[in-house]
Design a protein around this motif. Structure first.
Motif, PDB file in Angstrom:
ATOM      1  N   LEU A   3       0.326  -1.315   0.362  1.00  0.00           N
ATOM      2  CA  LEU A   3      -0.191   0.421   0.049  1.00  0.00           C
ATOM      3  C   LEU A   3       0.484   1.466  -0.353  1.00  0.00           C
ATOM      4  CD1 LEU A   3      -2.852  -0.885   2.682  1.00  0.00           C
ATOM      5  CD2 LEU A   3      -2.922  -1.050   0.208  1.00  0.00           C
ATOM      6  N   PRO A   4       0.422   3.026  -0.820  1.00  0.00           N
ATOM      7  CA  PRO A   4       0.851   3.580  -0.358  1.00  0.00           C
ATOM      8  C   PRO A   4       1.663   3.953   1.365  1.00  0.00           C
ATOM      9  CG  PRO A   4      -0.925   3.876  -2.246  1.00  0.00           C
ATOM     10  CD  PRO A   4      -0.577   2.566  -0.742  1.00  0.00           C
ATOM     11  N   LEU A   5       2.113   4.887   0.848  1.00  0.00           N
ATOM     12  CA  LEU A   5       2.338   5.587   2.261  1.00  0.00           C
ATOM     13  C   LEU A   5       2.451   6.296   2.280  1.00  0.00           C
ATOM     14  CD1 LEU A   5       6.576   4.062   2.756  1.00  0.00           C
ATOM     15  CD2 LEU A   5       4.972   3.575   4.628  1.00  0.00           C
ATOM     16  N   ALA A   6       1.730   7.176   1.412  1.00  0.00           N
ATOM     17  CA  ALA A   6       1.485   8.381   1.564  1.00  0.00           C
ATOM     18  C   ALA A   6       0.109   8.573   0.882  1.00  0.00           C
ATOM     19  CB  ALA A   6       2.096   9.324   0.395  1.00  0.00           C
ATOM     20  N   HIS A   7      -0.633   9.367  -0.104  1.00  0.00           N
ATOM     21  CA  HIS A   7      -1.629   8.709  -0.367  1.00  0.00           C
ATOM     22  C   HIS A   7      -2.987   7.609  -1.232  1.00  0.00           C
ATOM     23  CE1 HIS A   7      -5.283  10.355  -2.056  1.00  0.00           C
ATOM     24  NE2 HIS A   7      -5.301  11.342  -2.030  1.00  0.00           N
ATOM     25  N   PRO A   8      -3.500   7.382  -0.722  1.00  0.00           N
ATOM     26  CA  PRO A   8      -3.893   5.932  -0.962  1.00  0.00           C
ATOM     27  C   PRO A   8      -4.286   5.532  -2.656  1.00  0.00           C
ATOM     28  CG  PRO A   8      -5.413   6.480   0.460  1.00  0.00           C
ATOM     29  CD  PRO A   8      -4.281   7.928   0.855  1.00  0.00           C
ATOM     30  N   MET A   9      -4.517   6.807  -2.870  1.00  0.00           N
ATOM     31  CA  MET A   9      -4.526   6.442  -4.840  1.00  0.00           C
ATOM     32  C   MET A   9      -3.211   6.850  -5.381  1.00  0.00           C
ATOM     33  SD  MET A   9      -7.794   9.409  -4.438  1.00  0.00           S
ATOM     34  CE  MET A   9      -9.349   9.263  -3.513  1.00  0.00           C
ATOM     35  N   GLY A  10      -2.593   7.154  -4.593  1.00  0.00           N
ATOM     36  CA  GLY A  10      -0.804   6.389  -5.218  1.00  0.00           C
ATOM     37  C   GLY A  10      -0.428   7.549  -5.834  1.00  0.00           C
ATOM     38  N   ALA A  11      -0.849   7.911  -7.390  1.00  0.00           N
ATOM     39  CA  ALA A  11      -0.377   8.876  -8.357  1.00  0.00           C
ATOM     40  C   ALA A  11      -0.566   9.118  -9.427  1.00  0.00           C
ATOM     41  CB  ALA A  11       0.943   8.868  -8.533  1.00  0.00           C
ATOM     42  N   TYR A  12      -0.685  10.018 -10.317  1.00  0.00           N
ATOM     43  CA  TYR A  12      -1.913  11.041 -11.560  1.00  0.00           C
ATOM     44  C   TYR A  12      -3.404  10.923 -11.407  1.00  0.00           C
ATOM     45  CZ  TYR A  12      -1.280  11.089 -15.944  1.00  0.00           C
ATOM     46  OH  TYR A  12      -2.031  11.423 -17.114  1.00  0.00           O
ATOM     47  N   PHE A  13      -3.662  12.028 -10.242  1.00  0.00           N
ATOM     48  CA  PHE A  13      -4.669  12.327  -9.781  1.00  0.00           C
ATOM     49  C   PHE A  13      -4.802  13.836  -9.372  1.00  0.00           C
ATOM     50  CE2 PHE A  13      -2.302  10.606  -5.769  1.00  0.00           C
ATOM     51  CZ  PHE A  13      -3.735  11.511  -5.040  1.00  0.00           C
ATOM     52  N   THR A  14      -6.091  13.708  -9.224  1.00  0.00           N
ATOM     53  CA  THR A  14      -6.671  14.893  -8.613  1.00  0.00           C
ATOM     54  C   THR A  14      -7.371  14.406  -7.440  1.00  0.00           C
ATOM     55  OG1 THR A  14      -7.970  15.500  -9.845  1.00  0.00           O
ATOM     56  CG2 THR A  14      -5.924  16.853  -9.848  1.00  0.00           C
ATOM     57  N   GLU A  15      -7.678  15.209  -6.232  1.00  0.00           N
ATOM     58  CA  GLU A  15      -8.667  14.536  -5.414  1.00  0.00           C
ATOM     59  C   GLU A  15      -9.575  16.006  -4.864  1.00  0.00           C
ATOM     60  OE1 GLU A  15      -9.580  11.668  -1.770  1.00  0.00           O
ATOM     61  OE2 GLU A  15      -8.087  12.826  -2.071  1.00  0.00           O
ATOM     62  N   ALA A  16     -10.832  15.755  -4.706  1.00  0.00           N
ATOM     63  CA  ALA A  16     -11.191  17.033  -4.029  1.00  0.00           C
ATOM     64  C   ALA A  16     -12.425  16.690  -2.654  1.00  0.00           C
ATOM     65  CB  ALA A  16     -12.278  18.156  -4.317  1.00  0.00           C
ATOM     66  N   VAL A  17     -11.646  17.084  -1.679  1.00  0.00           N
ATOM     67  CA  VAL A  17     -12.171  16.371   0.091  1.00  0.00           C
ATOM     68  C   VAL A  17     -12.584  17.717   1.026  1.00  0.00           C
ATOM     69  CG1 VAL A  17     -12.059  15.198   1.644  1.00  0.00           C
ATOM     70  CG2 VAL A  17     -10.332  13.680  -0.305  1.00  0.00           C
ATOM     71  N   ALA A  18     -14.232  16.894   0.959  1.00  0.00           N
ATOM     72  CA  ALA A  18     -15.236  18.194   1.831  1.00  0.00           C
ATOM     73  C   ALA A  18     -15.243  16.839   2.802  1.00  0.00           C
ATOM     74  CB  ALA A  18     -16.326  18.537   1.149  1.00  0.00           C
ATOM     75  N   ILE A  19     -15.812  17.650   4.338  1.00  0.00           N
ATOM     76  CA  ILE A  19     -16.117  17.144   5.363  1.00  0.00           C
ATOM     77  C   ILE A  19     -16.796  17.962   5.917  1.00  0.00           C
ATOM     78  CG2 ILE A  19     -15.233  16.038   7.917  1.00  0.00           C
ATOM     79  CD1 ILE A  19     -13.012  14.303   6.123  1.00  0.00           C
ATOM     80  N   VAL A  20     -17.833  17.463   6.574  1.00  0.00           N
ATOM     81  CA  VAL A  20     -18.794  18.102   7.441  1.00  0.00           C
ATOM     82  C   VAL A  20     -19.390  17.635   8.676  1.00  0.00           C
ATOM     83  CG1 VAL A  20     -21.147  19.978   8.252  1.00  0.00           C
ATOM     84  CG2 VAL A  20     -19.608  19.676   5.361  1.00  0.00           C
ATOM     85  N   GLU A  21     -19.254  18.166  10.269  1.00  0.00           N
ATOM     86  CA  GLU A  21     -18.947  17.873  11.026  1.00  0.00           C
ATOM     87  C   GLU A  21     -20.391  17.866  12.120  1.00  0.00           C
ATOM     88  OE1 GLU A  21     -15.428  14.646  11.926  1.00  0.00           O
ATOM     89  OE2 GLU A  21     -15.114  16.276  11.319  1.00  0.00           O
ATOM     90  N   GLN A  22     -21.500  17.562  12.384  1.00  0.00           N
ATOM     91  CA  GLN A  22     -21.701  18.544  13.692  1.00  0.00           C
ATOM     92  C   GLN A  22     -21.903  17.376  15.357  1.00  0.00           C
ATOM     93  OE1 GLN A  22     -24.100  21.359  14.266  1.00  0.00           O
ATOM     94  NE2 GLN A  22     -23.508  21.002  16.225  1.00  0.00           N
ATOM     95  N   GLY A  23     -21.253  17.958  16.398  1.00  0.00           N
ATOM     96  CA  GLY A  23     -21.643  17.137  17.202  1.00  0.00           C
ATOM     97  C   GLY A  23     -22.170  18.128  18.465  1.00  0.00           C
TER      98      GLY A  23
END
Length: 530
Positions: free
Chosen positions: A408-428
């Motif tokens: 498994l990659p030591l850095a990003h799980p998707m390896g290389a040659y990719f772009t990714e946007a992440v959005a996370i919303v949490e309400q406690g």
């Protein structure tokens, strides 16, 4: 390197016998669990202008952080009128305190049941999906020594796309090595153990087997906790009134966990896998609003077709930058350098980023993000992040020196040659929490196993093209869940959620809509969004 079993049975009592100081109780030199729920309050407190906590390298050392509000450490003032409710809802299962020591024991488990709503292939049709995990965690503080040890044993049936990864590499992302049982059941077991010792207040020494994470984001382009645990010996110094933290550690990594990657040491079915040693260095400087980290990783080549290579003293070098200066980026050893940055905008809001390269000027990976705590009202948290990696990033020749561990990659799980946007919303709200996360990624993958367009770190750093070029795929991953915190000391939660994976252009077996309910202790991160 010592095994986890020998570490628990021999090192812990031996070290404790030499450094235990009667009368010193509760000194915490261990680490805060590397898990998002356990870290969110620590990250929020660290985002205040007056805070000087170094959070660019995780796990964070307990004695270097304010744990007053942190899950698993904060005081629970809820009134409980029965012994059994105190044990279930507030306390450790077993806790022993004495003159100069504290010992805690907690059961670890996950009982999950789910159903697949999208994948209707032969693998998924009519199948019950579940996870059955049993384990235990023991942690203690004895004078200048802290330790924790935990293990998990799991039988599980996972969605098809995760089963495919496990089948190819023999490891389940975020967990560990798997064994395959009848009816596509995965048997996953892994353990973790760390002994921490502070001979003086500014120096922390750790020996054990665990994971690390570099950066302030959800992902890391430098080093993440996606791959399994690895043994390490680590030294961390806090200097200049807490403004400077320098950490260096020596580790032993395994390339892959497939049968063909075992060493040719005989006919034994459990011969060792190809391995290599690595040196990681991280320098963190807190400059007020700005926290800047510098990172260097060197993967040494210890084995070749002729057997063991001569020992290289640079494996023991603790000075950041020296290995890179000596070896460069085109040698036998794999070298990766980079930086991570956090800039506080106001209290409870900061921007962050990373830059990484294994051939500066030719290819790189980078990250940019924003994180806000208590956005409109208490416990409403938002995180936005963008990640990208150039083709052939993390690859190497020879391939067994690539930036991977256990397949498994030591850095990003998707390896290389990719772009990714992440959005996370949490309400406690009190013990309740709602969380929503979406990943939007663009993959470029090889059409055949013979081609190599630079997306797979497990292939050599050599371009092999085809007539049509790489396959471009768009990934949409949605994770929505709600939970009730049953017991804070082990992050025991009753939760329900839905995972949706849509990979355009992929087979039906790579799509998923997984609805589940679970009762689980959460002390490590699970990465299924890939």
């Amino acid at each position: 390197m010592p095994t986890v079993a020998s570490l628990r049975s021999n090192l812990i009592p031996l070290i404790c016998a030499f450094v235990w100081v009667p009368g010193i109780v509760g000194a915490q030199q261990g680490v805060v669990p590397l898990q998002r729920d356990m870290l969110i309050e620590l990250e929020r407190d660290a985002s205040l202008m007056e805070s000087r906590t170094h959070t660019g390298l995780k796990p964070v050392i307990e004695s270097r952080a304010d744990l007053t509000n942190v899950l698993g450490y904060r005081r629970d003032t809820t009134k409980h009128y029965y012994w059994v409710t105190e044990k279930v809802l507030r306390d450790h299962l077993l806790e022993i305190k004495g003159d100069g020591f504290r010992l805690c024991l907690d059961p670890l488990f996950e009982f999950q049941y789910g159903t697949e709503l999208v994948d209707r292939t032969e693998y998924a049709e009519g199948r019950d999906f579940y996870a059955n995990t049993r384990g235990v965690r023991v942690k203690g503080d004895l004078g200048k020594v802290s330790f924790h040890t935990m293990f998990h044993e799991t039988q599980t049936v996972v969605p098809g796309y995760l089963y495919r990864i496990a089948s190819l590499e023999g490891v389940l992302p975020g967990h560990g090595r798997v064994k395959f049982e009848p009816k596509n059941v995965l048997d996953v077991g892994w353990s973790q153990s760390v002994v921490a010792y502070e001979p003086v207040p500014w120096l922390n020494v750790q020996l054990g087997q665990s994971r690390h994470f570099v950066g302030h984001g959800y992902r890391s382009m430098l080093l993440s906790d996606h791959a399994p645990d690895a043994p390490h010996l680590k030294f961390s110094a806090l200097m200049l009134k807490g403004r400077l933290q320098y950490t260096t550690w020596h580790s032993k990594l395994t390339h892959r966990l497939r049968p063909e990657d075992r060493l040719p040491t005989g006919d034994a079915s459990e011969s060792l896998f190809y391995w290599s040693r690595a040196r990681f260095n991280h320098l963190s400087a807190d400059l007020g609003r700005v926290q800047l980290g510098l990172f260097e990783a060197t993967m040494f080549r210890n084995l070749d077709p002729q057997g063991m290579r001569p020992f290289d003293a640079l494996e023991l070098n603790p000075l950041i930058g020296l290995n890179t200066a000596v070896n460069g980026f085109d040698g036998t050893y794999k070298t990766l350098v980079g930086a991570d940055l956090r800039v506080k905008l106001v209290d409870k809001a900061y921007v962050y980023g990373q830059w990484a390269s294994d051939k500066p000027g030719e290819r790189m990976a980078w990250q940019a993000g924003l994180r806000i705590f208590d956005l409109l009202w208490p416990d409403l948290h938002v995180q936005l992040e963008y990640n990208a990696a150039d083709p052939f990033m993390y690859q190497h020749v020879p391939v067994r020196q690539a930036y991977v561990h256990a397949g498994l990659p030591l850095a990003h799980p998707m390896g290389a040659y990719f772009t990714e946007a992440v959005a996370i919303v949490e309400q406690g709200y009190r013990r309740f929490r709602l969380q929503g996360k979406v990943n939007l990624a663009h993959y470029n993958r090889d059409r055949t196993t013979e081609e190599n367009h630079g997306s797979d770190p497990l292939k050599p750093d050599i371009l092999v093209t085809g007539e049509l070029g790489p396959v471009a795929q768009r990934l949409t991953f949605l994770d929505i869940n709600g939970s009730y915190l049953v017991n804070p000391v082990s992050n025991l939660r009753l939760m329900a959620g839905y995972l949706h994976r849509d990979l355009v252009g992929a087979a039906d077996s790579q799509q998923s809509g997984y609805l589940y309910i679970a009762l689980r202790t959460g002390l490590f991160n699970r990465y299924y969004d890939l």
